[in-house]
Design a protein around this motif. Sequence first.
Motif, PDB file in Angstrom:
ATOM      1  N   GLU A 271      33.876  27.231  28.944  1.00 15.85           N
ATOM      2  CA  GLU A 271      35.227  26.225  29.924  1.00 15.85           C
ATOM      3  C   GLU A 271      35.181  27.537  31.270  1.00 15.85           C
ATOM      4  OE1 GLU A 271      36.853  28.731  26.209  1.00 15.85           O
ATOM      5  OE2 GLU A 271      35.243  27.257  27.319  1.00 15.85           O
ATOM      6  N   LEU A 272      35.730  28.592  31.086  1.00 17.68           N
ATOM      7  CA  LEU A 272      36.170  29.520  32.004  1.00 17.68           C
ATOM      8  C   LEU A 272      35.065  29.719  33.150  1.00 17.68           C
ATOM      9  CD1 LEU A 272      37.603  32.353  30.187  1.00 17.68           C
ATOM     10  CD2 LEU A 272      38.739  31.048  31.290  1.00 17.68           C
ATOM     11  N   ARG A 273      33.941  30.128  32.969  1.00 16.05           N
ATOM     12  CA  ARG A 273      32.455  29.414  33.722  1.00 16.05           C
ATOM     13  C   ARG A 273      32.687  28.852  34.747  1.00 16.05           C
ATOM     14  NH1 ARG A 273      25.675  30.391  33.337  1.00 16.05           N
ATOM     15  NH2 ARG A 273      25.784  29.349  35.149  1.00 16.05           N
ATOM     16  N   ASN A 274      32.770  27.201  34.531  1.00 20.60           N
ATOM     17  CA  ASN A 274      33.296  26.009  35.023  1.00 20.60           C
ATOM     18  C   ASN A 274      34.417  25.706  36.005  1.00 20.60           C
ATOM     19  OD1 ASN A 274      31.098  24.754  33.715  1.00 20.60           O
ATOM     20  ND2 ASN A 274      31.854  23.769  32.277  1.00 20.60           N
ATOM     21  N   LYS A 275      35.027  27.108  35.663  1.00 22.67           N
ATOM     22  CA  LYS A 275      36.416  26.834  36.247  1.00 22.67           C
ATOM     23  C   LYS A 275      36.024  27.611  37.804  1.00 22.67           C
ATOM     24  CE  LYS A 275      40.569  27.752  34.852  1.00 22.67           C
ATOM     25  NZ  LYS A 275      41.617  28.699  34.332  1.00 22.67           N
ATOM     26  N   ALA A 276      34.992  28.706  37.519  1.00 17.44           N
ATOM     27  CA  ALA A 276      35.508  29.734  38.752  1.00 17.44           C
ATOM     28  C   ALA A 276      34.262  29.091  40.141  1.00 17.44           C
ATOM     29  CB  ALA A 276      34.067  30.859  37.764  1.00 17.44           C
ATOM     30  N   ARG A 277      34.279  29.075  40.745  1.00 13.03           N
ATOM     31  CA  ARG A 277      34.136  28.561  42.489  1.00 13.03           C
ATOM     32  C   ARG A 277      33.962  29.823  42.740  1.00 13.03           C
ATOM     33  NH1 ARG A 277      34.128  25.075  39.771  1.00 13.03           N
ATOM     34  NH2 ARG A 277      34.951  23.459  39.131  1.00 13.03           N
ATOM     35  N   LEU A 278      34.133  31.133  42.725  1.00 14.26           N
ATOM     36  CA  LEU A 278      33.921  32.463  44.151  1.00 14.26           C
ATOM     37  C   LEU A 278      33.351  34.003  43.368  1.00 14.26           C
ATOM     38  CD1 LEU A 278      37.016  31.505  46.079  1.00 14.26           C
ATOM     39  CD2 LEU A 278      34.666  31.247  46.953  1.00 14.26           C
ATOM     40  N   ILE A 279      32.564  34.492  43.566  1.00 16.23           N
ATOM     41  CA  ILE A 279      32.503  35.652  43.239  1.00 16.23           C
ATOM     42  C   ILE A 279      32.945  36.986  44.617  1.00 16.23           C
ATOM     43  CG2 ILE A 279      30.639  37.299  42.134  1.00 16.23           C
ATOM     44  CD1 ILE A 279      29.198  35.461  40.964  1.00 16.23           C
ATOM     45  N   LYS A 280      34.009  37.274  44.521  1.00 20.73           N
ATOM     46  CA  LYS A 280      34.145  38.393  45.518  1.00 20.73           C
ATOM     47  C   LYS A 280      34.207  39.782  45.457  1.00 20.73           C
ATOM     48  CE  LYS A 280      37.473  36.439  48.243  1.00 20.73           C
ATOM     49  NZ  LYS A 280      39.066  36.479  47.896  1.00 20.73           N
ATOM     50  N   ILE A 281      34.239  40.845  46.280  1.00 23.55           N
ATOM     51  CA  ILE A 281      34.083  42.336  46.527  1.00 23.55           C
ATOM     52  C   ILE A 281      35.096  42.518  46.817  1.00 23.55           C
ATOM     53  CG2 ILE A 281      33.058  44.111  46.789  1.00 23.55           C
ATOM     54  CD1 ILE A 281      30.648  42.929  46.893  1.00 23.55           C
ATOM     55  N   ALA A 282      36.783  42.764  45.848  1.00 28.67           N
ATOM     56  CA  ALA A 282      37.588  43.545  45.883  1.00 28.67           C
ATOM     57  C   ALA A 282      37.176  44.305  47.313  1.00 28.67           C
ATOM     58  CB  ALA A 282      38.858  43.871  44.833  1.00 28.67           C
ATOM     59  N   GLY A 283      38.590  44.173  48.407  1.00 35.27           N
ATOM     60  CA  GLY A 283      38.812  45.482  49.416  1.00 35.27           C
ATOM     61  C   GLY A 283      37.615  44.881  50.581  1.00 35.27           C
ATOM     62  N   GLN A 284      36.493  44.363  50.462  1.00 37.18           N
ATOM     63  CA  GLN A 284      35.514  43.918  51.132  1.00 37.18           C
ATOM     64  C   GLN A 284      35.451  43.060  51.811  1.00 37.18           C
ATOM     65  OE1 GLN A 284      32.498  44.647  52.469  1.00 37.18           O
ATOM     66  NE2 GLN A 284      33.257  47.009  51.738  1.00 37.18           N
ATOM     67  N   ASN A 285      36.706  42.023  52.640  1.00 36.29           N
ATOM     68  CA  ASN A 285      37.309  41.142  53.202  1.00 36.29           C
ATOM     69  C   ASN A 285      36.200  40.225  54.065  1.00 36.29           C
ATOM     70  OD1 ASN A 285      40.062  41.233  51.944  1.00 36.29           O
ATOM     71  ND2 ASN A 285      41.013  42.639  53.114  1.00 36.29           N
ATOM     72  N   SER A 286      34.867  39.616  53.557  1.00 39.52           N
ATOM     73  CA  SER A 286      34.143  39.229  54.661  1.00 39.52           C
ATOM     74  C   SER A 286      33.526  38.539  53.905  1.00 39.52           C
ATOM     75  CB  SER A 286      33.260  40.287  55.162  1.00 39.52           C
ATOM     76  OG  SER A 286      31.687  40.536  54.044  1.00 39.52           O
ATOM     77  N   ALA A 287      32.795  37.656  55.176  1.00 39.38           N
ATOM     78  CA  ALA A 287      31.922  35.821  54.336  1.00 39.38           C
ATOM     79  C   ALA A 287      30.708  36.762  53.381  1.00 39.38           C
ATOM     80  CB  ALA A 287      31.734  35.130  55.375  1.00 39.38           C
ATOM     81  N   GLY A 288      30.623  37.370  53.927  1.00 38.12           N
ATOM     82  CA  GLY A 288      29.055  37.868  52.811  1.00 38.12           C
ATOM     83  C   GLY A 288      29.397  39.102  51.927  1.00 38.12           C
ATOM     84  N   ALA A 289      30.113  38.875  51.614  1.00 40.18           N
ATOM     85  CA  ALA A 289      31.223  39.647  50.193  1.00 40.18           C
ATOM     86  C   ALA A 289      31.610  38.531  49.657  1.00 40.18           C
ATOM     87  CB  ALA A 289      32.047  41.118  50.744  1.00 40.18           C
ATOM     88  N   THR A 290      31.625  37.271  49.607  1.00 40.17           N
ATOM     89  CA  THR A 290      32.084  36.261  48.810  1.00 40.17           C
ATOM     90  C   THR A 290      31.197  35.212  49.032  1.00 40.17           C
ATOM     91  OG1 THR A 290      34.149  36.558  50.152  1.00 40.17           O
ATOM     92  CG2 THR A 290      33.621  34.072  48.948  1.00 40.17           C
ATOM     93  N   TYR A 291      31.010  35.011  47.504  1.00 41.17           N
ATOM     94  CA  TYR A 291      29.485  34.002  47.437  1.00 41.17           C
ATOM     95  C   TYR A 291      30.685  33.088  46.916  1.00 41.17           C
ATOM     96  CZ  TYR A 291      25.267  32.431  46.158  1.00 41.17           C
ATOM     97  OH  TYR A 291      23.765  31.709  45.822  1.00 41.17           O
ATOM     98  N   ILE A 292      29.611  31.973  47.486  1.00 46.59           N
ATOM     99  CA  ILE A 292      30.555  30.293  47.187  1.00 46.59           C
ATOM    100  C   ILE A 292      29.616  30.194  45.565  1.00 46.59           C
ATOM    101  CG2 ILE A 292      31.198  27.644  47.458  1.00 46.59           C
ATOM    102  CD1 ILE A 292      31.206  28.303  50.338  1.00 46.59           C
TER     103      ILE A 292
END
Length: 857
Positions: A271-292
Amino acid sequence: MGGFLLTSPWVLSALAALPALWYILRITPPVPKRLILPTAKFLKGLQQDQNITQSAPWWILLLRLLICALVIIALAGPVYNPASPLPFGGNVRMIIDNGWTSAPAWDAHIKEAESFLDRAARDDRKIMLVTTVPPEQSPPMDAKQARAMLQTLKPYPVSPDYEALQKHLEHKTHSLWFGSGIALKGFDEIASTLNAQGGLTYLQPPEAQAPLALKRIHTHAGELTARVLGSTQGQIAQVQLTSLEGQILDQQSLRLGKDLEADITFDLPNELRNKARLIKIAGQNSAGATYILDERFQRPSVGIVGTSDSNLEDAAYYLERALSPYAALQIDTLGALLDDAPNILILPDIHTIPAPLQERLGNWVKAGGLLLRFAGENMAQSREPQILTPVPLRSGWRSLDGTLNWEDAPPKLAPFAENSPLYGITLTEDILIKRQILADPAMGDLTGKVWAQLEDGTPLITGSALEQGQLVMIHTSAAPDWSNFALSGTYIDVLRRIMDMAGAPPMMAQNDNAGRLEPLWVLDGFGRVQAPDDAVKPLDIAQETRIGTDHPPGLYAQAHIQRALNIGEEIIRLRPVSNVTPQIYGQSHERSLMPVLLYLALLLFLADWLISLLMRHGMARRFPVLLLLLMPLPAQAQNFETTYANALHLAYVRTGDAALDTLSGYGLQALANELNRRTSANIQGVAAVDITRDTLAFFPLLYWPVSAQHTSLSEEAQRNIQSYLDHGGTILFDTRHLGGNQAQLRMITQNLSIPPLAPIKQNHVLGKSFYLLDRFVGRYDDGTLWVESQSASGRDEVSSVILGDNDWASIWADEEDHSRKREMAIRFGVNLVMYTLTGNYKADQVHVKQILERLGR
């Protein structure tokens, strides 16, 4: 380094007027104060031998002259650490790398570029500003125009197209390139071109600001594995799994090794995994450090009617191996599966549905379930009409491999049509169908219900809506006895696509936009979710789309199909620039002193005005100016004491990790809300404390989440913490179930005097200060809680140090979690606070006998 420069030195000539100003101020007396004196008439007629002019005090005059001098010097344009003139002549080409790799250090890019613009302005150079996204070059302009244009730039969520940029570099001049330190595709070629056109100076941020990226995400057996890429050995990444609203579901840290990449795995409940929408690297504010994460990373619940001890001849055997990496499977009887109400039900070759279950199954589909059926000999030999199929079926089966078949070979599966929900799935090999159950067009219209067909036009996969649910039929068997479909990679792709449709609205029979995925939301250059603008175009699901300004990373969807575009899918590795010698930002920074001097002059002017006001009202004439300027400083300390001394607050130690500090604040605030609701404690709020500067005595409890960024404590911090522990304070150290944090904790506490710790005993007061607890649960529940083996005297048996590993703040902060586990974690938090406030109250049994005797009377 060092030195000063005046950009307008002629302004200093105004300093020569200061002596004249001194003389004017000296002979101008202050405004006299008029008083009515009744005896003044006796002085009338007296002759005064000498006229004395009263002037302002000398230090007031000096203060006013100092204000004037500061203003004059500020207008002369003083610059500290002035940079040397540009070492090349002619116009300057400034290349601003504004792709996703520049986003983490974007402020540093702009600041460094503005510094070079100041140097160009002093040399009266023309600027040609070049952006890499979109690739274009401006005509020559002065530094002021270039600065205005620079302020409008922003990072884009795409990789720069250096090949396209080559076409815009026509002028032969020296180039200043403000980059990220990462050599993406085509960098070496364009660097060679710039060197040939007049030379290249490449500037980049320090290694600490080097970009990180998330590569393709893998799933296996319910786990999500993300690969982090970097360009510098030893880089630390804190990876977070979040919902679309920003709720942190899980976070873990890693350090890059020599190969500059590392994997990190998240293992969450379904149930928690199905809520996940983004994986992010904290402190790295870029589109490459964000995975949808799109629907392909969710694990729907799938029920298969069959037995768990299946073999190579059973359909359940092939279904289980095809779906187990992507779904939560349950193999059981139809009745048991309906009791659990999964998202999808699969019926492999069921000839007859028992009458008591027919209505239940039909209602389940109508309520939004997806029923997938397979053909087989049992269904073909059944004499009863089939129910809950998307199209009417003929009795028997069609054999395409018998001796009476006049075709040379069984027909193959044809490519999926554009109006099919399966459009975009590639046929990886020839799929031969030897037997199938035929649809009966005479009994019903097949328009819009055929999802896949053979080369001869015979329907093989059909589907239709049943109120809110869907019925899907594969007209061959789920095992390889009727075809080789179950042995192909297309079999898995088809089943995954059908799983994606679970819970989605039924697809319309005819759709003008079939095969096109419209953008739902996209990422900007800093990795933030935003609505798409008119420039974003739909995707063609059958084609591989390259990320660009018209197709930025984001989530695209059509009816039941969702697809995410991620920069990480195009990244192979992050290679540092190698064929140029980079300069690091900040090495040639000059600093204008004009704002500082004008601000100081303003403060002195306000001080002069206040002193004049006090003297006019008869107060001390020689009020010390320096004391007046320092008066606000004690007020700040008094404000801190007033805030926290008059009310009870929970507190956590500020670690410097923004994501971790935010999580601690949310967690303690949620705990404070529960304490106010359940107990008589009146918690006014939560404080983030600096262990070096802040007064800790106001807080009975400090929550200290140990972070990988912690280093050894300064001497001031050690004295502050030791004093806090020695005078009744309690610290809860939480290593958060991260093995590396044990070493960080030892580094933090190595110079502190802490009593010996021991595992908490069963009858410890902490387990009964409010609730009766035998475990101290957090996000994890397998850690040991350590307390003082013998509490110091004078502390009312309250342990000064409590050490745990269960990551309490993260589960306190998850207010949408209504599980029993979080409730037990909240109870531990309540006990902990009440324990620090009440001491051994619950353990004090000295007067129990006398109290019971009095109650008995």
